[in-house]
Design an enzyme around this catalytic site. Structure first.
Site, mmCIF file in Angstrom:
data_model
loop_
_atom_site.group_PDB
_atom_site.id
_atom_site.type_symbol
_atom_site.label_atom_id
_atom_site.label_comp_id
_atom_site.label_asym_id
_atom_site.label_seq_id
_atom_site.Cartn_x
_atom_site.Cartn_y
_atom_site.Cartn_z
ATOM 1 N N HIS A 176 0.810 -1.212 0.000
ATOM 2 C CA HIS A 176 0.000 0.000 0.000
ATOM 3 C C HIS A 176 0.845 1.264 0.000
ATOM 4 O O HIS A 176 0.394 2.327 0.386
ATOM 5 C CB HIS A 176 -0.984 -0.020 1.172
ATOM 6 C CG HIS A 176 -2.018 -1.080 1.002
ATOM 7 N ND1 HIS A 176 -1.826 -2.368 1.440
ATOM 8 C CD2 HIS A 176 -3.222 -1.071 0.391
ATOM 9 C CE1 HIS A 176 -2.883 -3.099 1.127
ATOM 10 N NE2 HIS A 176 -3.742 -2.342 0.488
ATOM 11 N N VAL A 231 -2.944 -3.048 15.673
ATOM 12 C CA VAL A 231 -3.368 -4.176 14.839
ATOM 13 C C VAL A 231 -4.116 -3.606 13.636
ATOM 14 O O VAL A 231 -4.933 -2.689 13.783
ATOM 15 C CB VAL A 231 -4.219 -5.201 15.615
ATOM 16 C CG1 VAL A 231 -5.457 -4.568 16.231
ATOM 17 C CG2 VAL A 231 -4.640 -6.350 14.715
ATOM 18 N N ASP A 232 -3.804 -4.118 12.477
ATOM 19 C CA ASP A 232 -4.398 -3.666 11.216
ATOM 20 C C ASP A 232 -4.778 -4.955 10.496
ATOM 21 O O ASP A 232 -3.926 -5.614 9.903
ATOM 22 C CB ASP A 232 -3.347 -2.862 10.440
ATOM 23 C CG ASP A 232 -3.775 -2.494 9.021
ATOM 24 O OD1 ASP A 232 -4.818 -2.968 8.560
ATOM 25 O OD2 ASP A 232 -3.029 -1.728 8.371
ATOM 26 N N TRP A 287 -16.360 -18.262 9.797
ATOM 27 C CA TRP A 287 -17.677 -17.608 9.928
ATOM 28 C C TRP A 287 -17.579 -16.306 10.739
ATOM 29 O O TRP A 287 -18.372 -15.388 10.553
ATOM 30 C CB TRP A 287 -18.690 -18.567 10.575
ATOM 31 C CG TRP A 287 -18.173 -19.207 11.819
ATOM 32 C CD1 TRP A 287 -18.300 -18.747 13.096
ATOM 33 C CD2 TRP A 287 -17.406 -20.418 11.909
ATOM 34 N NE1 TRP A 287 -17.655 -19.573 13.972
ATOM 35 C CE2 TRP A 287 -17.112 -20.612 13.283
ATOM 36 C CE3 TRP A 287 -16.949 -21.353 10.973
ATOM 37 C CZ2 TRP A 287 -16.367 -21.706 13.736
ATOM 38 C CZ3 TRP A 287 -16.207 -22.439 11.433
ATOM 39 C CH2 TRP A 287 -15.922 -22.615 12.796
#
Lengths: 333, 333
Positions: free
Chosen positions: A44, A172-173, A225
């Site tokens: 990115h 956290v990403d 899920w």
């Protein structure tokens, strides 16, 4: 090749100016995209720059648009991004959330009609650098089937939690897909299997074979899920709170992904807890985690955010690792 | 056996009163624990009631304690739970967040020194019933190793995102471990493998065998490394914002889990977006998801929160499914 941050930034900045960005916007976007690579999020950073320029040329990203506050209430603000540069809009939105949090303890910015914000963690860092805890998330184009489904109607909607720390912010990403298609394609090229389940094959069986997942288009939600349900709720929060597009609507827009919805939260926790106490609690959590007994297969144990700090040090000292083909494409823009 | 909600509630209420709870607190806790079973979360309803009573007898839960607001700033409030009943404290905290959100658009309550809140989704529902979107999470005792580790230094820290909807609220309630030890033990008893990776065996290999994971104590984070990082950040947020115990400190307290830290967020989104518009966006997301093409192995596609609504209808019509041994133990308390 390895390039200095300043060179990378200057090159991208000039290209953005050539493509209709103001000096100020070009400087900001080039800075953040350079920083993404500097801190190890190559996908990115520089690697995505040519696509951004293409998106500007296609008219999907309007480099002249400014974010506009369209509603406010207490610590909340709603912003229309007018399909401007994703980095500019997202930075502005987190800045608004931080300003609101100074007054109200907690601030929320809901942003609609915006574009890809590049690295999600950027805006968590932004809150941390202002001395606040941050949460942010975005929706995306439909790129992941819900649990038990074949066709993709969920986004991989990344979420960030970030907490300030002197020795390196805790961040956290996490996207809501276990792997990106980019990671699967790279593994394919390198002839690697994924280390854990990556999706379903054409027969509907879980598989670690990247090629099978690329063909079936049935990428796996983070936590099976659980990530499917989480992704769905993040989409509803982002789109309904901003009055923006949900994943389904984004999927109906022509061309590359655009017009996404995002949420930014800043938490001025120092107004509730003495700073030294909060710091001690966070530091204690880090020390305890790092004292974990590692298994034989593990090189070492790290805390969330540690590797970005290390990549930054290395890339500052030795230059940013840049793919030559990527760089020569950028130089031709 | 199947029992009517009112019978279940009345029985639990009387037992709580016998164990030192006020009429009002006993009524509330019995109501919510009954409702958890009614809505299909059996593990945190009737099935956990005997343990709650034991915790009261052990002095870990103080039935007489009241939550106390110890700091406030704008839309934020910090609460000391004084080791009281987890349900009472958590309900109070979300109520404070909702009140703050009425004034400030968004409210945050950080709660320390509290006890198990039973079903996490309860407080998301609470926000939704007040017409707001809700987020809440808790930390827990250390029960999960971080990524690459053998010993458990993370909690499974569940998080909830909840968005109001007339046809049934949209709610995800996800622990940061892929399965609970309770789920693994049940599968063991029934001679079943888990449907996906459940943890590591003694040799450090991923396995679906519940017994191997119960023995190694290496349960799997939701989404592998992602859930480990997310769990860590949720712990830091909950403990540092409340000035309460982090997972490491909870692990040092003697006896059953107590003294946890929690965060509650209420978002008064209707102050930003016209209600009908938000409703349309959320409804559109639900319809699109339910239109997914299901694979052959799937019975049907559901949205997050749908099954709780269906369990409620069934249990209201036919009585709550209760294990006879569980019920006879409760009757002996």
């Amino acid at each position: 090749m390895r390039l200095a941050f300043e060179e990378v930034k200057k090159t991208m900045q000039e290209i953005l100016i050539k493509h209709g960005c103001s000096q100020e916007k070009a400087e900001k976007v080039a800075h953040e995209m350079g920083r993404n690579s500097l801190e190890g999020t190559y996908t990115h950073g520089i690697n995505r720059f040519a696509r951004l320029v293409r998106n500007i040329e296609e008219g999907i990203v309007n480099p002249e648009a400014d974010p506009e506050t369209i509603a406010e209430f207490g610590g909340m603000v709603r912003i229309d991004g007018h399909l401007g540069l994703g980095v500019i809009n997202a930075w502005y939105a987190m800045e608004q959330a931080i300003e609101k949090a100074k007054l109200h303890g907690i601030g929320l910015a809901a942003l609609k009609n915006t574009n890809h914000w590049m690295r999600a963690a950027t805006y968590g860092c932004q809150a941390c650098d202002a001395g606040m805890a941050g949460i942010c998330f975005t929706n995306t184009i439909p790129n992941m089937p819900t649990w038990g489904a074949i066709d993709s109607r969920l986004g991989n909607n990344p979420i960030v939690f970030a907490f300030p720390r002197k020795g390196g912010h805790l961040i956290v990403d996490a996207a809501m897909s276990q792997f990106s298609y980019g990671a699967l394609e790279l593994a394919c090229l390198q002839g690697r299997k994924m280390p854990v389940d990556a999706g379903f094959d054409a027969e509907g069986n879980l598989t670690r074979e990247p090629e099978a997942v690329i063909q079936s288009r049935r990428i796996l939600p983070t936590g099976y899920w659980k990530g499917a349900a989480m992704s769905f709720l993040l989409d509803v929060f982002a789109s309904a709170c901003s009055g923006g597009n949900n994943v389904c609507q984004i999927g109906k827009l022509e061309g590359d992904e655009h017009g996404v919805s995002q949420i930014f939260l800043a938490i001025n926790y120092k107004a509730l807890v003495p700073e030294a106490e909060a710091e001690r609690i966070a530091e204690d959590a880090v020390s305890d985690l790092l004292a974990s007994q590692k298994d034989d297969k593990t090189h070492r144990i790290t805390y969330a955010g540690q590797k970005a700090g290390e990549a930054k040090k290395d890339n500052q000292a030795n230059g940013i690792l840049v793919d030559e083909r990527v760089w020569s494409e950028i130089l031709s823009l």
